[in-house]
Design a protein around this motif. Sequence first.
Motif, PDB file in Angstrom:
ATOM      1  N   HIS A 104       0.854  -1.189   0.000  1.00 35.77           N
ATOM      2  CA  HIS A 104       0.000   0.000   0.000  1.00 35.77           C
ATOM      3  C   HIS A 104       0.888   1.236   0.000  1.00 35.77           C
ATOM      4  O   HIS A 104       2.073   1.163   0.331  1.00 35.77           O
ATOM      5  CB  HIS A 104      -0.971   0.011   1.193  1.00 35.77           C
ATOM      6  N   HIS A 105       0.323   2.347  -0.413  1.00 40.49           N
ATOM      7  CA  HIS A 105       1.035   3.618  -0.456  1.00 40.49           C
ATOM      8  C   HIS A 105       0.001   4.737  -0.377  1.00 40.49           C
ATOM      9  O   HIS A 105      -1.187   4.500  -0.595  1.00 40.49           O
ATOM     10  CB  HIS A 105       1.892   3.726  -1.726  1.00 40.49           C
ATOM     11  N   PRO A 106       0.448   5.956  -0.072  1.00 36.11           N
ATOM     12  CA  PRO A 106      -0.498   7.058   0.113  1.00 36.11           C
ATOM     13  C   PRO A 106      -1.040   7.661  -1.187  1.00 36.11           C
ATOM     14  O   PRO A 106      -1.854   8.579  -1.141  1.00 36.11           O
ATOM     15  CB  PRO A 106       0.322   8.097   0.880  1.00 36.11           C
ATOM     16  N   HIS A 107      -0.611   7.144  -2.332  1.00 34.33           N
ATOM     17  CA  HIS A 107      -1.016   7.700  -3.627  1.00 34.33           C
ATOM     18  C   HIS A 107      -2.308   7.072  -4.122  1.00 34.33           C
ATOM     19  O   HIS A 107      -2.556   5.898  -3.908  1.00 34.33           O
ATOM     20  CB  HIS A 107       0.071   7.424  -4.677  1.00 34.33           C
ATOM     21  N   GLU A 108      -3.123   7.855  -4.833  1.00 33.30           N
ATOM     22  CA  GLU A 108      -4.212   7.285  -5.616  1.00 33.30           C
ATOM     23  C   GLU A 108      -3.562   6.662  -6.844  1.00 33.30           C
ATOM     24  O   GLU A 108      -2.559   7.173  -7.346  1.00 33.30           O
ATOM     25  CB  GLU A 108      -5.203   8.355  -6.062  1.00 33.30           C
ATOM     26  N   GLN A 109      -4.133   5.559  -7.330  1.00 34.18           N
ATOM     27  CA  GLN A 109      -3.545   4.872  -8.481  1.00 34.18           C
ATOM     28  C   GLN A 109      -4.640   4.349  -9.393  1.00 34.18           C
ATOM     29  O   GLN A 109      -5.617   3.760  -8.937  1.00 34.18           O
ATOM     30  CB  GLN A 109      -2.679   3.710  -7.999  1.00 34.18           C
ATOM     31  N   ILE A 110      -4.452   4.554 -10.686  1.00 30.98           N
ATOM     32  CA  ILE A 110      -5.289   3.927 -11.705  1.00 30.98           C
ATOM     33  C   ILE A 110      -4.369   3.062 -12.547  1.00 30.98           C
ATOM     34  O   ILE A 110      -3.288   3.504 -12.954  1.00 30.98           O
ATOM     35  CB  ILE A 110      -6.012   4.974 -12.574  1.00 30.98           C
ATOM     36  N   THR A 111      -4.787   1.829 -12.790  1.00 28.96           N
ATOM     37  CA  THR A 111      -4.037   0.905 -13.631  1.00 28.96           C
ATOM     38  C   THR A 111      -4.857   0.591 -14.863  1.00 28.96           C
ATOM     39  O   THR A 111      -6.021   0.206 -14.752  1.00 28.96           O
ATOM     40  CB  THR A 111      -3.735  -0.404 -12.866  1.00 28.96           C
ATOM     41  N   TYR A 112      -4.238   0.761 -16.029  1.00 35.17           N
ATOM     42  CA  TYR A 112      -4.851   0.418 -17.306  1.00 35.17           C
ATOM     43  C   TYR A 112      -4.053  -0.743 -17.893  1.00 35.17           C
ATOM     44  O   TYR A 112      -2.822  -0.670 -17.985  1.00 35.17           O
ATOM     45  CB  TYR A 112      -4.831   1.621 -18.255  1.00 35.17           C
ATOM     46  N   VAL A 113      -4.738  -1.820 -18.278  1.00 31.80           N
ATOM     47  CA  VAL A 113      -4.070  -2.989 -18.838  1.00 31.80           C
ATOM     48  C   VAL A 113      -3.899  -2.792 -20.341  1.00 31.80           C
ATOM     49  O   VAL A 113      -4.877  -2.744 -21.090  1.00 31.80           O
ATOM     50  CB  VAL A 113      -4.867  -4.283 -18.554  1.00 31.80           C
ATOM     51  N   ILE A 114      -2.641  -2.676 -20.769  1.00 34.74           N
ATOM     52  CA  ILE A 114      -2.329  -2.526 -22.194  1.00 34.74           C
ATOM     53  C   ILE A 114      -2.353  -3.897 -22.861  1.00 34.74           C
ATOM     54  O   ILE A 114      -2.910  -4.064 -23.947  1.00 34.74           O
ATOM     55  CB  ILE A 114      -0.959  -1.853 -22.389  1.00 34.74           C
ATOM     56  N   SER A 115      -1.732  -4.887 -22.209  1.00 38.41           N
ATOM     57  CA  SER A 115      -1.680  -6.242 -22.764  1.00 38.41           C
ATOM     58  C   SER A 115      -1.478  -7.234 -21.640  1.00 38.41           C
ATOM     59  O   SER A 115      -1.135  -6.868 -20.508  1.00 38.41           O
ATOM     60  CB  SER A 115      -0.545  -6.363 -23.789  1.00 38.41           C
ATOM     61  N   ALA A 123      -0.461 -13.968 -17.861  1.00 32.83           N
ATOM     62  CA  ALA A 123       0.098 -14.009 -19.217  1.00 32.83           C
ATOM     63  C   ALA A 123       0.870 -12.708 -19.405  1.00 32.83           C
ATOM     64  O   ALA A 123       0.333 -11.626 -19.139  1.00 32.83           O
ATOM     65  CB  ALA A 123      -1.001 -14.140 -20.266  1.00 32.83           C
ATOM     66  N   ALA A 124       2.121 -12.807 -19.837  1.00 33.64           N
ATOM     67  CA  ALA A 124       3.014 -11.651 -19.951  1.00 33.64           C
ATOM     68  C   ALA A 124       2.285 -10.440 -20.515  1.00 33.64           C
ATOM     69  O   ALA A 124       1.481 -10.563 -21.445  1.00 33.64           O
ATOM     70  CB  ALA A 124       4.209 -11.996 -20.829  1.00 33.64           C
ATOM     71  N   GLY A 125       2.562  -9.281 -19.914  1.00 30.66           N
ATOM     72  CA  GLY A 125       1.870  -8.092 -20.371  1.00 30.66           C
ATOM     73  C   GLY A 125       2.427  -6.808 -19.819  1.00 30.66           C
ATOM     74  O   GLY A 125       3.416  -6.792 -19.081  1.00 30.66           O
ATOM     75  N   THR A 126       1.749  -5.734 -20.171  1.00 29.41           N
ATOM     76  CA  THR A 126       2.165  -4.385 -19.801  1.00 29.41           C
ATOM     77  C   THR A 126       0.982  -3.630 -19.209  1.00 29.41           C
ATOM     78  O   THR A 126      -0.134  -3.686 -19.730  1.00 29.41           O
ATOM     79  CB  THR A 126       2.689  -3.633 -21.043  1.00 29.41           C
ATOM     80  N   LEU A 127       1.268  -2.919 -18.136  1.00 30.31           N
ATOM     81  CA  LEU A 127       0.290  -2.065 -17.471  1.00 30.31           C
ATOM     82  C   LEU A 127       0.730  -0.620 -17.592  1.00 30.31           C
ATOM     83  O   LEU A 127       1.920  -0.330 -17.678  1.00 30.31           O
ATOM     84  CB  LEU A 127       0.189  -2.411 -15.983  1.00 30.31           C
ATOM     85  N   LEU A 128      -0.225   0.286 -17.550  1.00 33.42           N
ATOM     86  CA  LEU A 128       0.059   1.705 -17.459  1.00 33.42           C
ATOM     87  C   LEU A 128      -0.537   2.177 -16.139  1.00 33.42           C
ATOM     88  O   LEU A 128      -1.761   2.114 -15.944  1.00 33.42           O
ATOM     89  CB  LEU A 128      -0.561   2.461 -18.633  1.00 33.42           C
ATOM     90  N   ASP A 129       0.338   2.580 -15.213  1.00 35.30           N
ATOM     91  CA  ASP A 129      -0.101   3.063 -13.904  1.00 35.30           C
ATOM     92  C   ASP A 129      -0.036   4.577 -13.872  1.00 35.30           C
ATOM     93  O   ASP A 129       0.938   5.186 -14.340  1.00 35.30           O
ATOM     94  CB  ASP A 129       0.793   2.512 -12.791  1.00 35.30           C
ATOM     95  N   VAL A 130      -1.069   5.182 -13.304  1.00 39.45           N
ATOM     96  CA  VAL A 130      -1.114   6.628 -13.103  1.00 39.45           C
ATOM     97  C   VAL A 130      -1.243   6.857 -11.606  1.00 39.45           C
ATOM     98  O   VAL A 130      -2.126   6.288 -10.957  1.00 39.45           O
ATOM     99  CB  VAL A 130      -2.306   7.267 -13.853  1.00 39.45           C
ATOM    100  N   PHE A 131      -0.336   7.666 -11.066  1.00 35.17           N
ATOM    101  CA  PHE A 131      -0.318   7.956  -9.635  1.00 35.17           C
ATOM    102  C   PHE A 131      -0.537   9.442  -9.403  1.00 35.17           C
ATOM    103  O   PHE A 131      -0.045  10.280 -10.160  1.00 35.17           O
ATOM    104  CB  PHE A 131       1.051   7.614  -9.031  1.00 35.17           C
TER     105      PHE A 131
END
Length: 110
Positions: A49-60, A94-102
């Motif tokens: 956990h951390h004090p940041h808000e986070q949005i994760t978008y799954v690219i692949s 399954a191998a992939g990439t995420l885009l995290d926004v903090f």
Amino acid sequence: MTTKNHFPAQENALFDAGGGLTRKVGAYNDNVMVVEVHFETGTVAARHHHPHEQITYVISGKFEFTVGDDTYIVSAGDSLYKQPNIEHGATCLAAGTLLDVFTPHREDFL
């Protein structure tokens, strides 16, 4: 912090976080940060956990995410919201990439 408006991909190095996980910081300022995160199949991002808000978008790829007491199977096009200080983690199915926004930015990633 001085405002920077352009973050060329070739200027941002891929950081090896270990265990099959690498990340690359993209654009950021004091209030927001975008991070590209690459997972190999089987990689586990331990619950944290951390004090940041986070949005994760799954690219692949395909992932099992736990956010608080809930577990989700997500794949390309799905997204997740994590409020500040909620415990969360993931296993890459399954191998992939995420885009995290903090928000605010992650000083520990710079």
